[in-house]
Design an enzyme around this catalytic site. Structure first.
Site, PDB file in Angstrom:
ATOM      1  N   GLU A  42      81.080  38.403  48.697  1.00 33.03           N
ATOM      2  CA  GLU A  42      81.261  36.997  49.032  1.00 33.03           C
ATOM      3  C   GLU A  42      81.741  36.215  47.808  1.00 33.03           C
ATOM      4  O   GLU A  42      81.153  36.308  46.726  1.00 33.03           O
ATOM      5  CB  GLU A  42      79.941  36.390  49.523  1.00 33.03           C
ATOM      6  CG  GLU A  42      80.056  34.897  49.829  1.00 33.03           C
ATOM      7  CD  GLU A  42      78.706  34.217  49.975  1.00 33.03           C
ATOM      8  OE1 GLU A  42      78.642  33.142  50.588  1.00 33.03           O
ATOM      9  OE2 GLU A  42      77.705  34.767  49.455  1.00 33.03           O
ATOM     10  N   GLN A  86      85.903  38.053  52.148  1.00 29.68           N
ATOM     11  CA  GLN A  86      84.785  37.231  52.621  1.00 29.68           C
ATOM     12  C   GLN A  86      84.538  36.067  51.678  1.00 29.68           C
ATOM     13  O   GLN A  86      84.428  36.254  50.466  1.00 29.68           O
ATOM     14  CB  GLN A  86      83.487  38.031  52.749  1.00 29.68           C
ATOM     15  CG  GLN A  86      82.392  37.181  53.406  1.00 29.68           C
ATOM     16  CD  GLN A  86      81.022  37.816  53.410  1.00 29.68           C
ATOM     17  OE1 GLN A  86      80.411  37.986  52.359  1.00 29.68           O
ATOM     18  NE2 GLN A  86      80.518  38.146  54.589  1.00 29.68           N
ATOM     19  N   CYS A 115      74.059  35.164  54.651  1.00 29.13           N
ATOM     20  CA  CYS A 115      73.345  35.321  53.375  1.00 29.13           C
ATOM     21  C   CYS A 115      72.133  34.393  53.330  1.00 29.13           C
ATOM     22  O   CYS A 115      72.267  33.177  53.457  1.00 29.13           O
ATOM     23  CB  CYS A 115      74.278  35.011  52.211  1.00 29.13           C
ATOM     24  SG  CYS A 115      73.454  35.190  50.597  1.00 29.13           S
ATOM     25  N   ASN A 213      75.313  45.733  61.818  1.00 35.89           N
ATOM     26  CA  ASN A 213      74.985  45.849  60.399  1.00 35.89           C
ATOM     27  C   ASN A 213      73.461  45.796  60.240  1.00 35.89           C
ATOM     28  O   ASN A 213      72.769  45.161  61.027  1.00 35.89           O
ATOM     29  CB  ASN A 213      75.650  44.699  59.630  1.00 35.89           C
ATOM     30  CG  ASN A 213      75.285  44.674  58.156  1.00 35.89           C
ATOM     31  OD1 ASN A 213      74.885  43.647  57.639  1.00 35.89           O
ATOM     32  ND2 ASN A 213      75.430  45.791  57.480  1.00 35.89           N
ATOM     33  N   ALA A 241      75.945  48.843  54.347  1.00 34.34           N
ATOM     34  CA  ALA A 241      75.748  48.191  53.054  1.00 34.34           C
ATOM     35  C   ALA A 241      75.021  49.134  52.092  1.00 34.34           C
ATOM     36  O   ALA A 241      75.638  49.907  51.369  1.00 34.34           O
ATOM     37  CB  ALA A 241      74.989  46.878  53.234  1.00 34.34           C
ATOM     38  N   ARG A 242      73.680  49.114  52.118  1.00 30.34           N
ATOM     39  CA  ARG A 242      72.920  49.833  51.088  1.00 30.34           C
ATOM     40  C   ARG A 242      73.158  51.339  51.089  1.00 30.34           C
ATOM     41  O   ARG A 242      73.217  51.957  50.019  1.00 30.34           O
ATOM     42  CB  ARG A 242      71.427  49.518  51.243  1.00 30.34           C
ATOM     43  CG  ARG A 242      71.069  48.118  50.746  1.00 30.34           C
ATOM     44  CD  ARG A 242      69.661  47.706  51.147  1.00 30.34           C
ATOM     45  NE  ARG A 242      69.510  47.740  52.588  1.00 30.34           N
ATOM     46  CZ  ARG A 242      68.503  48.341  53.219  1.00 30.34           C
ATOM     47  NH1 ARG A 242      67.575  48.956  52.525  1.00 30.34           N
ATOM     48  NH2 ARG A 242      68.418  48.331  54.540  1.00 30.34           N
TER      49      ARG A 242
END
Length: 488
Positions: A42, A86, A115, A213, A241-242
Site C-alpha cells: 500500500e 494498491q 488495513c 484472502n 499474504a503471510r
C-alpha cells in the site's frame, strides 16, 4: 508488439499487498514461482503525488521518486501487465490523480479498504472507509470513470454478514473489476479464524470476481491448500499474504523449493534492482523465522548493507559482479549522454565550469539577485532561466538568457536552484560584474537592505508601519518558477 489486454481476476493465484514485503524483488520472485497477479504494498496517495516519474536506464525500471530522492515505487516491464498498484486514499480526487500518474506502468489500480492499522485508519483510510459507504462509492466511481485500467478494492468483513453483503453489492455497482475480501473483522488478527462462510456469502451474492484472502494461518500450508481455501469460500481467486511472505515458492505447482534457494533467488532480485538493504533484510528475516537465532540469522540481523547481506548468504561474488556491470553500464550511458550533449550543444551558449557554493556568499545574497539587479539597472528584461533534468543521474543544468545572450555551466548540479545559480555566475563573470561573494568586499545589496530596514524601523516608530512596496521586495526576492523541469 505488446498487446495490452485487461487483467482477468478469475482463477488466479495472487500475491497479496503487504507493507515492506510487496516491493519489486518479492513481486518478481512470486511471478517466477507461479503467481498470476502481484499487488504492490500500500502506497499513500499524498506521498505518491509528490513523486516524479523517472526512467532508470541503468536498472531498466520506471521509478517514482520523492523530492528527497527516495524511490517510493519501482516497477519494470516484466510485471507491467500483472502488477496491481494498491494505494491508501480517503479522497476521490487525490486517488484519481495518483491513478493517472501510474496507470501507464501497471495492470490495475486497487484501493485499500481493509488495513486496520492506526497509521491508515487515523487518516480515514484503510478499514476506516468501511464505515463510510458514500466515500467508498465516490472514490471507486471516480476511478472507474477516470482511468482506462481495471479498478479493484480490498476490504475486511463487517460485524454482520448482511451488512457485509449489502456493502459489497453497493461496491459492485461502481463498476469495479473485482473485490478482494480478507475474511476477518477489522479488530481481528491472524490468530483469529478466517470467516470462510462470509466470503462464500459474498461470492454467491455478486457477479464480479471475489478474491479470498486471509487463509494463510488456517488453510494454506502448501500449494494444494490454495484450491482447498478457494472451494471453502466459493471465491473466483485466492490472494496469499503471510504464506507467501514466509516462502514465495508457495505458488509453485511442483511444491516448495528449498528455503536456501528461495532466499538466494530473492537476494539476486534485490541486488539486480537496488532494493534498499533494510527492506531486503526485513523480507529475509520473515523467511528465516525460527532460524533467526542460528549463526546465519544473527549475521543477517547484524548486516548493514546489501553487500554484507550477500556475504551472509555466500553471494559476495554475485554482488561484486552485478555492481561492476552496473558501473560499466553507467559509464557507457554517461559517455553516450555526453556525446549527445555535445551534438545538441548550442554553439552560441557561453560556457564555464562553475558551481554555486553558498558558503562563499553572505546570507540571503546570491548571484541570481546580483544578475537581476544589474538587468534592472541596465534596463534589460529580467533573466530567463531554462532548466532541464538528466534522467540518467537526475542532475540539473540551467541556461540563463540575458540581453539576448545565453550562459550556462558545464557542470551538472543536484538541484534546479543550484543549476540556476551556476548559470547566473557564468553570466556575471563573462560580463565582468560583481557576483556578491564575500571576498569581493563591501556588498551594495546588503547595504541597500540595511538602509531599507532602518527606514522601516523609523516608519514603525512613527506609527507608519506600511507594507513594503512590491517593487522594493523584488530587488531581493529571486524569481522562481513552479513549472516542472523537463527531462533531456
Amino acid at each position: 508488439m505488446t498487446v495490452n489486454t485487461p487483467l482477468c481476476f478469475r482463477g488466479k493465484k495472487i500475491l497479496a499487498p503487504m507493507v515492506r514485503v510487496g516491493t519489486l524483488p518479492m513481486r518478481l520472485l512470486a511471478l517466477d514461482y507461479g503467481a498470476d497477479i502481484v499487488y504492490c504494498e500500500e502506497l499513500i496517495d499524498i506521498k505518491m503525488l509528490q513523486c516524479k516519474r523517472v526512467i532508470n536506464e541503468i536498472l531498466e525500471t520506471v521509478d517514482f521518486v520523492a523530492p528527497n530522492e527516495r524511490v517510493v515505487f519501482r516497477t519494470c516491464e516484466r510485471e507491467r501487465q500483472r502488477v496491481v498498484f494498491q494505494m491508501g486514499s480517503a479522497d476521490a480526487d487525490r486517488a484519481l490523480a495518483v491513478a493517472k500518474l501510474v496507470e501507464g506502468d501497471v495492470a490495475a489500480i486497487d484501493i485499500n479498504m481493509g488495513c486496520p492499522k492506526e497509521y491508515s485508519t487515523k487518516a480515514s483510510m484503510g478499514a476506516a472507509l468501511l464505515s463510510d459507504p458514500d466515500k467508498i462509492e465516490s472514490i471507486l466511481t471516480t476511478l472507474v470513470k477516470g482511468i482506462c485500467k481495471p479498478v479493484t478494492c480490498k476490504i475486511r468483513i463487517l460485524p454482520s454478514v448482511e451488512d457485509t453483503v449489502n456493502l459489497v453489492k453497493r461496491i459492485e455497482k461502481t463498476g469495479i473489476a473485482a473485490i478482494a475480501v480478507h475474511g476477518r473483522k477489522k479488530e481481528e488478527r491472524p490468530q483469529h479464524p478466517v470467516h470462510c462462510d462470509v466470503i462464500k456469502a459474498i461470492s454467491e451474492a455478486v457477479s464480479i470476481p471475489v478474491i479470498a484472502n486471509g487463509g494463510s494461518h488456517d488453510f494454506i500450508k502448501e500449494y494444494e491448500d490454495i484450491e482447498t481455501f478457494q472451494r471453502a469460500t466459493a471465491a473466483s481467486s485466492v490472494m496469499i499474504a503471510r504464506a507467501a511472505m514466509w516462502n514465495p515458492s508457495i505458488f509453485r505447482k511442483e511444491g516448495f523449493c528449498p528455503l536456501k534457494d528461495v532466499m538466494q533467488d530473492y537476494i539476486k532480485y534485490a541486488v539486480r534492482y537496488e532494493n534498499h538493504y533494510t527492506n531486503t533484510k526485513y523480507c529475509l528475516c520473515q523467511m528465516l523465522r525460527e532460524q533467526l537465532e542460528t549463526t546465519q540469522g544473527k549475521k543477517l540481523h547484524a548486516a548493514q548493507s546489501t553487500q554484507e547481506i550477500c556475504e551472509v548468504f555466500e553471494m559476495g561474488d554475485f554482488y561484486e559482479e552485478t555492481t561492476a556491470i552496473f558501473e560499466a553500464k553507467k559509464t557507457s550511458l554517461e559517455t553516450k549522454t555526453q556525446d549527445e550533449d555535445e551534438q545538441m550543444e548550442d554553439p552560441d551558449v557561453i560556457k564555464m565550469a562553475v558551481r554555486f557554493d553558498k558558503r562563499e556568499y553572505p546570507p540571503q545574497i546570491t548571484p541570481k539577485m546580483y544578475l537581476l539587479e544589474w538587468c534592472r539597472k541596465e534596463k534589460h528584461p529580467q533573466p530567463v532561466y531554462e532548466t532541464v533534468q538528466r534522467p540518467l543521474d537526475r542532475l540539473f543544468c540551467s541556461v540563463v538568457t540575458v540581453a539576448e545572450r545565453k550562459y550556462r555551466s558545464t557542470l551538472w548540479d543536484k538541484s534546479k536552484k543550484l543549476a540556476e545559480q551556476a548559470a547566473a555566475i557564468v553570466c556575471l563573470r563573462t560580463l565582468g560584474i560583481p557576483e556578491g561573494k564575500l571576498c569581493e568586499g563591501e556588498n551594495h545589496l546588503i547595504n541597500k537592505r540595511k538602509r531599507e530596514d532602518r527606514e522601516r524601523l523609523i516608519n514603525r516608530d512613527h506609527g507608519e508601519d506600511l507594507a513594503e512596496p512590491s517593487h522594493k521586495k523584488a530587488n531581493f526576492i529571486e524569481e522562481t518558477s513552479d513549472m516542472n523541469v523537463p527531462k533531456m
